[in-house]
Design a protein around this motif. Sequence first.
Motif, PDB file in Angstrom:
ATOM      1  N   LEU A  24      -3.319   9.908   2.044  1.00  0.00           N
ATOM      2  CA  LEU A  24      -3.263   9.726   3.494  1.00  0.00           C
ATOM      3  C   LEU A  24      -2.840   8.302   3.810  1.00  0.00           C
ATOM      4  O   LEU A  24      -3.537   7.355   3.458  1.00  0.00           O
ATOM      5  N   ASP A  25      -1.681   8.159   4.463  1.00  0.00           N
ATOM      6  CA  ASP A  25      -1.145   6.829   4.758  1.00  0.00           C
ATOM      7  C   ASP A  25      -1.387   6.477   6.221  1.00  0.00           C
ATOM      8  O   ASP A  25      -0.657   6.930   7.098  1.00  0.00           O
ATOM      9  N   GLU A  26      -2.404   5.679   6.491  1.00  0.00           N
ATOM     10  CA  GLU A  26      -2.779   5.271   7.850  1.00  0.00           C
ATOM     11  C   GLU A  26      -2.758   6.455   8.820  1.00  0.00           C
ATOM     12  O   GLU A  26      -2.138   6.382   9.878  1.00  0.00           O
ATOM     13  N   PRO A  27      -3.469   7.537   8.497  1.00  0.00           N
ATOM     14  CA  PRO A  27      -3.336   8.756   9.302  1.00  0.00           C
ATOM     15  C   PRO A  27      -3.925   8.630  10.705  1.00  0.00           C
ATOM     16  O   PRO A  27      -3.583   9.408  11.580  1.00  0.00           O
ATOM     17  N   LYS A  30       0.826  -1.218   0.000  1.00  0.00           N
ATOM     18  CA  LYS A  30       0.000   0.000   0.000  1.00  0.00           C
ATOM     19  C   LYS A  30       0.857   1.263   0.000  1.00  0.00           C
ATOM     20  O   LYS A  30       0.669   2.155  -0.818  1.00  0.00           O
ATOM     21  N   THR A  31       1.792   1.335   0.958  1.00  0.00           N
ATOM     22  CA  THR A  31       2.625   2.538   1.076  1.00  0.00           C
ATOM     23  C   THR A  31       3.472   2.728  -0.176  1.00  0.00           C
ATOM     24  O   THR A  31       3.600   3.849  -0.686  1.00  0.00           O
ATOM     25  N   THR A  32       4.013   1.659  -0.696  1.00  0.00           N
ATOM     26  CA  THR A  32       4.826   1.756  -1.909  1.00  0.00           C
ATOM     27  C   THR A  32       3.993   2.306  -3.069  1.00  0.00           C
ATOM     28  O   THR A  32       4.460   3.162  -3.828  1.00  0.00           O
TER      29      THR A  32
END
Length: 363
Positions: free
Chosen positions: A161-164, A46-48
């Motif tokens: 938004l990455d796991e905010p 996901k982050t990548t």
Amino acid sequence: VPAIELTGVEKTFHAYGEAVAAVGGVDLAIGQGEFFSLLGPSGCGKTTTMRMIAGFEEPTAGEVYLHGRSVTGVPANRRDVNMVFQSYALFPHMNVFDNVAFGLRRRGVAKAETKARVGEMLEIVDLTGRERRRPAELSGGQQQRVALARALVNRPRALLLDEPLGALDLKLRQAMQVELKRIQREVGITFVYVTHDQGEALTMSDRIAVMNDGLIEQLGTPREIYEHPATRFVAGFIGTSNLLGGEVTEVSGGGAVISYGPDGRIEVPVRDGLKVAGGERLELTVRPEKIGIGTDKPAGDLCGVRGTVTEVVYLGTSTSYNITTSTGADVVVFMQNATNADDIAVRGDGVWLSWDPRHSYAI
Ligand code: ADP
Ligand code: MG
């Protein structure tokens, strides 16, 4: 044109002489103003994927398009997207106003306009009156809203938004989910939201891409993904699902039938190109709240399987029943609790499970 489009995007990292395929070929298109989530377990890529959209990583293969234009080679600060992380990364020595104004000032936006835009943004995130506070004087949820205001005040065309909400406790996280959705609707900016929390993705998203092992397993609305899981992984990852199976004894126009003789019958409608012949094994899912519990074999076209209750757990608004079928499958059933009603069955009871065949999904 889509706000964000990925075609055949892959990313392979080389670390310690080994190749790690983080993203294995992703195609997706995100609409303008959409709240889109990437959902999957830790390490699924996901982050990548987000970092390739933002420009912090270049794909090994494939192409990223923002508003119809390829951004290959375009650096992160020229992509017109902003990213919000779990660690809010606020400037601790600056007050709320200065934190939010930071990007505007650096770009030389006039003082009066900066004041107006920061004021408007603080109103949207419900922090009017807290301008002079420092981050340490705010709650976790308020800090997260400052980070959001700071990212939105530049008016990016998309916000990533990455796991905010990962650092917040459950109650606050649930409140912030509703807030985030409201803010997104109000500003009308495309949001791409990364989470490993299926409840969070279901609550907020217009559409969800479920990722596993660097690939998208299913892409659809929360309802489509929950009610019609396309793969065994999606069925297991999103909510609770029951897996049943058996040998197909009959295929007719309406669907495939698994017969257990006097102990039951399951019908699976033929849809989405399901091809199955008599004698083949078929696996299916049924959601726990779609199943009813009764004492008699269901009549007509309803699916029915005989079983024994092994556990009853009272959950307040609902009760959960664990049932082992005569074929050896473990099934969970959720029943809403009516006022003053007794449990439908107790441990050790022999029961019939029944459901509408439209809720059987072959996987
Ligand atoms: P997620 O955000 O879904 O948890 P990531 O995108 O962070 O997953 O990681 C996907 C995979 O790629 C993991 O196996 C991770 O270890 C690996 N990975 C991510 N970044 C790097 C990197 N810079 N170098 C090597 N491997 C990486
Ligand atoms: Mg991640």
